[in-house]
Design a protein around this motif. Structure first.
Motif, PDB file in Angstrom:
ATOM      1  N   GLY A 132       0.838  -1.207   0.000  1.00 44.73           N
ATOM      2  CA  GLY A 132       0.000   0.000   0.000  1.00 44.73           C
ATOM      3  C   GLY A 132       0.869   1.252   0.000  1.00 44.73           C
ATOM      4  O   GLY A 132       2.087   1.188  -0.180  1.00 44.73           O
ATOM      5  N   TRP A 133       0.242   2.393   0.205  1.00 46.38           N
ATOM      6  CA  TRP A 133       0.967   3.665   0.218  1.00 46.38           C
ATOM      7  C   TRP A 133       1.827   3.773   1.464  1.00 46.38           C
ATOM      8  O   TRP A 133       1.409   3.387   2.546  1.00 46.38           O
ATOM      9  N   ARG A 134       3.040   4.320   1.294  1.00 49.40           N
ATOM     10  CA  ARG A 134       3.948   4.556   2.403  1.00 49.40           C
ATOM     11  C   ARG A 134       4.561   5.948   2.250  1.00 49.40           C
ATOM     12  O   ARG A 134       4.770   6.430   1.129  1.00 49.40           O
ATOM     13  N   LEU A 135       4.873   6.547   3.384  1.00 46.90           N
ATOM     14  CA  LEU A 135       5.497   7.860   3.425  1.00 46.90           C
ATOM     15  C   LEU A 135       6.997   7.682   3.219  1.00 46.90           C
ATOM     16  O   LEU A 135       7.672   7.024   4.006  1.00 46.90           O
ATOM     17  N   ALA A 136       7.551   8.279   2.143  1.00 50.83           N
ATOM     18  CA  ALA A 136       8.951   8.079   1.765  1.00 50.83           C
ATOM     19  C   ALA A 136       9.861   9.235   2.173  1.00 50.83           C
ATOM     20  O   ALA A 136      11.068   9.055   2.293  1.00 50.83           O
ATOM     21  N   SER A 137       9.287  10.441   2.339  1.00 56.67           N
ATOM     22  CA  SER A 137      10.127  11.565   2.759  1.00 56.67           C
ATOM     23  C   SER A 137       9.274  12.648   3.397  1.00 56.67           C
ATOM     24  O   SER A 137       8.098  12.807   3.072  1.00 56.67           O
ATOM     25  N   ILE A 138       9.916  13.383   4.314  1.00 55.05           N
ATOM     26  CA  ILE A 138       9.277  14.486   5.033  1.00 55.05           C
ATOM     27  C   ILE A 138      10.204  15.691   4.953  1.00 55.05           C
ATOM     28  O   ILE A 138      11.358  15.619   5.396  1.00 55.05           O
ATOM     29  N   PHE A 139       9.703  16.780   4.384  1.00 56.91           N
ATOM     30  CA  PHE A 139      10.443  18.033   4.297  1.00 56.91           C
ATOM     31  C   PHE A 139       9.597  19.138   4.902  1.00 56.91           C
ATOM     32  O   PHE A 139       8.722  19.681   4.240  1.00 56.91           O
TER      33      PHE A 139
END
Length: 144
Positions: A132-139
């Motif tokens: 499923g969808w996953r969070l790959a980066s946070i800026f």
């Protein structure tokens, strides 16, 4: 279909990313490392730009485990996210890759200190995986 800045995106896909972002915010505000860990991309390529605890300067934290360790440090004090849901924008960067930008008040303070909320533009990159969808980066970008 919805037209985005970079092309066409199905409304269902946009909704899936919004739901995952909502789960991320809920897990963050509950200081639930397990739930946050399930949302983050489990990869050494995961990237979060945040303050280094030693220097206080923005620094890259690479990898799922490094991010969870840093979240755990933040959770020792005040750590609260308050996004503005009506102002969230999601753009398809390529098939299976979405960028979410959310104006968000973030309250951060060490344990025992008062936190003043600051406005950030959170920029997240989400990727579609077999799980499923996953969070790959946070800026996070501080709004002056």
């Amino acid at each position: 279909m919805m037209l985005t800045v970079s092309g066409w995106a199905r409304a269902g896909t946009i909704d899936e990313v919004k739901v995952l972002f909502s789960k991320f915010v809920t897990a963050q505000n509950a200081h639930d490392l397990k739930a946050v860990g399930e949302i983050l991309l489990d990869s050494p390529q995961f990237l979060w730009i945040t303050r280094d605890p030693q220097s206080g300067r923005p620094s890259p934290f690479w990898g799922h485990d490094a991010a969870l360790k840093r979240f755990e440090q933040y959770y020792q004090g005040t750590w609260k996210l308050e996004p503005k849901p009506d102002e969230i924008k999601i753009t398809e960067l390529s098939p299976g890759v979405k960028q979410l930008v959310a104006p968000t008040l973030i309250s951060i303070a060490p344990a025992g200190q008062a936190a003043q909320p600051s406005l950030f533009l959170l920029s997240h990159i989400y990727v579609k995986t077999d799980a499923g969808w996953r969070l790959a980066s946070i800026f996070p970008i501080l709004v002056p």
